[in-house]
Write an enzyme that holds these catalytic residues in place. Structure first.
Site, PDB file in Angstrom:
ATOM      1  N   ASP A 365       0.820  -1.216   0.000  1.00  0.00           N
ATOM      2  CA  ASP A 365       0.000   0.000   0.000  1.00  0.00           C
ATOM      3  C   ASP A 365       0.855   1.269   0.000  1.00  0.00           C
ATOM      4  O   ASP A 365       0.348   2.347  -0.308  1.00  0.00           O
ATOM      5  CB  ASP A 365      -0.985   0.007   1.177  1.00  0.00           C
ATOM      6  CG  ASP A 365      -0.436  -0.586   2.444  1.00  0.00           C
ATOM      7  OD1 ASP A 365      -0.317  -1.816   2.506  1.00  0.00           O
ATOM      8  OD2 ASP A 365      -0.142   0.181   3.365  1.00  0.00           O
ATOM      9  N   GLU A 491      -7.674 -10.019   1.182  1.00  0.00           N
ATOM     10  CA  GLU A 491      -7.096 -11.032   2.063  1.00  0.00           C
ATOM     11  C   GLU A 491      -8.112 -12.061   2.535  1.00  0.00           C
ATOM     12  O   GLU A 491      -7.769 -12.934   3.345  1.00  0.00           O
ATOM     13  CB  GLU A 491      -6.423 -10.337   3.244  1.00  0.00           C
ATOM     14  CG  GLU A 491      -5.208  -9.512   2.802  1.00  0.00           C
ATOM     15  CD  GLU A 491      -4.755  -8.519   3.855  1.00  0.00           C
ATOM     16  OE1 GLU A 491      -5.088  -8.702   5.039  1.00  0.00           O
ATOM     17  OE2 GLU A 491      -4.082  -7.540   3.489  1.00  0.00           O
ATOM     18  N   LYS A 595     -12.759  -8.726   1.971  1.00  0.00           N
ATOM     19  CA  LYS A 595     -12.262  -7.864   3.044  1.00  0.00           C
ATOM     20  C   LYS A 595     -12.045  -6.442   2.546  1.00  0.00           C
ATOM     21  O   LYS A 595     -12.384  -5.482   3.221  1.00  0.00           O
ATOM     22  CB  LYS A 595     -10.944  -8.435   3.586  1.00  0.00           C
ATOM     23  CG  LYS A 595     -10.327  -7.616   4.710  1.00  0.00           C
ATOM     24  CD  LYS A 595      -9.003  -8.215   5.181  1.00  0.00           C
ATOM     25  CE  LYS A 595      -8.408  -7.388   6.311  1.00  0.00           C
ATOM     26  NZ  LYS A 595      -7.097  -7.921   6.754  1.00  0.00           N
ATOM     27  N   GLN A 596     -11.447  -6.310   1.389  1.00  0.00           N
ATOM     28  CA  GLN A 596     -11.099  -4.990   0.865  1.00  0.00           C
ATOM     29  C   GLN A 596     -11.197  -4.998  -0.655  1.00  0.00           C
ATOM     30  O   GLN A 596     -11.087  -6.039  -1.287  1.00  0.00           O
ATOM     31  CB  GLN A 596      -9.680  -4.625   1.287  1.00  0.00           C
ATOM     32  CG  GLN A 596      -8.612  -5.543   0.735  1.00  0.00           C
ATOM     33  CD  GLN A 596      -7.373  -5.574   1.595  1.00  0.00           C
ATOM     34  OE1 GLN A 596      -7.385  -6.057   2.712  1.00  0.00           O
ATOM     35  NE2 GLN A 596      -6.284  -5.039   1.062  1.00  0.00           N
TER      36      GLN A 596
END
Length: 786
Positions: A365, A491, A595-596
């Protein structure tokens, strides 16, 4: 996201103010009030040290080695990890008032206020305290970590007696191996590795200060910390200093009467090295301290303000219509700057230098979120972050060889270059970080026009990453290039075939590597690249497998993903989020629950790979299964919501990303600031609401504005220019603040920008069908306009 328990901070445009002391929120405030320059990080602890949540003084990439626990070992598992450690604490300034220790838990606290000033780059504190014996004092302190003198932090500490004369004793300290809260959890080896992590090599005191030199036991790093003082006050003040192995102390004693002030200016210098000798490191910090004293306290303040004035001239984002969001966006931008400004060829970690969360590791990130900000606002810092990636290529080559691959396999999480993850589905299989780094190179070169950087730094990274993809993937019987058995950004999915994000980013990596190698043939040849290898990269890119579900008319996140059973959101209790803490990964991996943002992140970074209809359908589909158990998600969902016409939803997600730490929405700000979410806030504004895209062809914007906001203005640097974009509900103004004339695109139409601002109409927002999130996981709605 947890509901607000009541705001800790007042809403103001340019400062973050804590009007009263809230000991229960101390973990959060220590992180929010942390000061850093990318080299030194000081948590926002009280000057006297107690009470505290987590003492923290950090130096970028200064770590200790620790064992990684495995229930069962396996080939290729990293044997040890790296954990950032709390170095010598120089923030401590203790006070005694007629033998009564200044401690806010005793006596009577009449007033307590702290203020983080985003334009001055300082943390100030003002306290009025009545001791148990009835003496009343006013304590003022101001703290900075210098953005201009990399090794320096400084504190101005003033004590004023308000009622009767008092004997004041100020004890200014350096403390190594200070006691920390237990954090080893179920692994006693972690606690053992981090307890008394520093061993003394030298200690020395002089008249007004002290210097301590320590080294780590396993990583064999050497650190020096030095303090020096200026003292101003009534006559008769006595100053003494001493030092021991783990402590240095300067004691200032004086009798102060009402109307008089005892003022102590403390200069702190830090330095570390894995190679320099003890005398060299000692001399380094003493020289830095001397330079700071020469500059003086007022000089350091002026340098800090001038640095930030220059930064904010470009970087400031102005928002009309939401004062809370305005404050949060400026704080976010400030913390991203602090994380990288003077990192200087060391990593930018997920928490910056605000705490030891994630062990101080850097992840993908940094490149995907943080460097998007720094390349446009502080390009030298972004260039240095990528030079650090180039510097760890030897470790990445070694890791790739260990895995039986060509090229470089960059670590999923690390401090100094070696893989530090004991979670093999990510630490081994999250290869997308290679493409994330390559994309950061591409974006930086586009933003700066720095072809020398492209040649000296970018080319080597691009060749190494392209070789990894070429060896990791293969052409199947139908001629498509497949990348199987990898883990993408989400994830809650792992070891999948043809993750769309990974494949699209690898495709871009391969194309760009071939382009840059062809542009610099002699330098490419020195790396062993020939025309045949470049052709193989282009061939793999052109035949890249991008799965598509013809039945649902959406892109599956990975091969077969849309055939998985959908998670039972309605029967999932609210208190079991985040899911990874309450459900086995086995169950998460085989269900449709995210999750994202993963496929949605692909649409943000590769909008060229999707039609507008595909983007709308994909966004709607993945909104329904994304639970945002990661702080990286809201900003990405905001960007793509804006691009697909869901403007109010984009606004809601933007606020969630921006306020995650100011309002402690995830309940873990005490572990450190969410630096990538902070960066994603700026990207959500520029790339989402601003509709910004950039590539070799230039800069383009397609601005939109939620109905709740009346005006949005942001600036950036572009190839030696400074430009500002101001959006209102009916028009956009493009201004060339400095630099030569340029061209850009506004909603696809060319705009020539020179001395005078160019104004263009803002198209009406499209009408879109609403999208739904999983049960109970919708973002909190801001107040939407009419």
């Amino acid at each position: 996201m947890k509901p607000d328990a009541g705001r800790t901070f007042a809403v103001e445009p340019w400062v973050v103010r804590e009007p009263t002391l809230d000991i229960a929120a101390m973990g959060q405030t220590e992180s929010v009030f942390a000061l850093s320059n990318g080299h030194i990080g000081l948590r926002g602890n009280l000057d006297e040290g107690d009470p505290h949540h987590l003492p923290g003084t950090y130096l970028n990439s200064f770590y200790e080695v620790r064992p990684l626990p495995y229930a069962e070992g396996g080939y290729g598992y990293p044997e040890s990890g790296q954990t950032i450690i709390n170095v010598t604490n120089g923030k401590l300034i203790r006070l005694l008032v007629d033998d009564e220790p200044f401690d806010l838990r005793y006596g009577k606290l009449r007033r307590h206020e702290r203020v983080l000033d985003l334009r001055a780059g300082t943390l100030t504190r003002e306290v009025e305290w009545e001791s148990p014996a009835g003496r009343v004092v006013r304590v003022r302190s101001k703290r900075l970590v210098s953005l201009t003198q990399r090794a320096i932090a400084a504190i101005c500490y003033e004590v004023e007696v308000l009622d009767e004369p008092a004997l004041l004793v100020v004890q200014s300290e350096l403390v190594a191996n200070e006691q920390l809260p237990t954090r080893g959890g179920d692994d006693p080896r972690l606690e053992a590795a981090l307890t008394n992590a520093l061993q003394s090599e030298m200690f020395r005191a002089d008249e007004a200060g002290a210097t301590l030199v320590h080294s780590t036991r396993k990583s064999e790093l050497r650190v020096a910390a030095s303090m020096d003082h200026e003292v101003h006050g009534p006559e008769g003040i006595k100053i003494t200093s001493d030092a021991t192995e783990d402590a240095g102390s300067t004691t200032i004693i004086g009798r102060v009467t009402p109307g008089e002030t005892l003022k102590v200016i403390k200069y702190l210098a830090y330095g570390w090295s894995s190679q320099r000798s003890l005398p060299a490191v000692y001399d380094q910090v003493r020289a830095a301290s001397a330079a700071a004293r020469y500059t003086g306290w007022e000089g350091l303040l002026k340098e800090q303000e001038a640095y930030l004035d220059d930064f904010w001239e470009t970087a400031d984002v102005e928002i009309d219509g939401d004062a809370e969001l305005q404050q949060a966006v400026r704080l976010a931008t400030f913390h991203v700057l602090q994380a990288g400004a003077r990192a200087e060829r060391r990593c930018i970690s997920a928490k910056g230098l605000t705490a030891d969360g994630y062990d101080g590791h850097t992840f993908w990130d940094t490149e995907t979120f943080c460097l998007q900000v720094l390349s446009f606002l502080a390009p030298d810092a972004a260039a240095d972050a990528l030079r650090w990636r180039q510097s760890i290529l030897p470790s990445a080559f070694e890791r790739a060889e260990q895995l039986g691959l060509a090229g470089a396999a960059f670590p999923w999480r690390t401090i100094r270059g070696e893989e530090c993850s004991g979670y093999w589905p990510a630490g081994t299989a999250a290869f997308h970080i290679n493409a994330d780094i390559a994309d950061a190179v591409r974006r930086h070169v586009a933003a700066t026009g720095d072809t020398q950087f492209e040649l000296e730094v970018g080319l080597e990274i691009l060749v190494a990453t392209a070789r990894l993809w070429r060896s990791l993937g293969h052409h199947d019987s139908e001629g498509e290039f497949r990348i199987d058995g990898v883990t993408g950004p989400d994830e809650y999915s792992a070891i999948v075939d043809n993750n769309v994000y990974t494949n699209l980013m690898a495709q871009l990596n391969l194309r760009y590597a071939a382009e840059v190698a062809a542009k610099h043939p002699r330098s490419a040849a020195k790396l062993g690249v020939n025309s045949e290898e470049m052709a193989s990269w282009r061939d793999a890119a052109s035949s890249m497998r991008i799965p598509y579900d013809d039945r649902l008319k959406v892109h599956p996140q990975s091969e077969g993903f849309t055939s998985h059973k959908v998670w039972d959101f309605e029967n999932t209790p609210a208190d079991t989020y985040p899911l990874l803490l309450h459900y086995p990964y086995f169950d998460l991996y085989r269900k449709q629950v995210i999750k994202q943002a993963d496929l949605v992140l692909a649409m943000q970074l590769r909008p060229d790979a999707f039609t507008p209809d595909q983007m709308r359908r994909n966004f709607a589909y993945y909104e329904g299964i994304t639970v945002r158990d990661s702080s990286l998600s809201a900003c990405t969902q905001s960007m793509v919501a804006a691009r697909t016409g869901h403007l109010d939803l984009a606004y809601d997600y933007l606020a969630e990303a921006a306020l995650i730490d100011l309002n402690d929405l995830a309940g873990n700000t005490d572990h450190g600031m969410h630096i990538a979410s902070m960066a994603g806030t700026w990207v959500s504004i520029t790339t989402g609401l601003g509709g910004m895209t950039c590539d070799a062809t230039g800069l383009a914007f397609a601005p939109v504005l939620p109905s709740a906001l009346s005006r949005l203005s942001f600036g950036l640097r572009w190839q030696g220019r400074q430009i500002r974009i101001t959006v209102t509900q009916d028009q956009v103004e493009y201004t060339l603040v400095s630099g030569p004339p340029m061209r850009l695109r506004h909603h696809g139409e060319p705009v020539a920008l020179a001395e005078e601002p160019e104004v263009r109409p803002l198209p009406s927002p499209p009408t879109v069908d609403p999208v739904e999130q999983p049960y109970g996981r919708a973002p909190r709605q801001r107040q939407h306009g009419g």
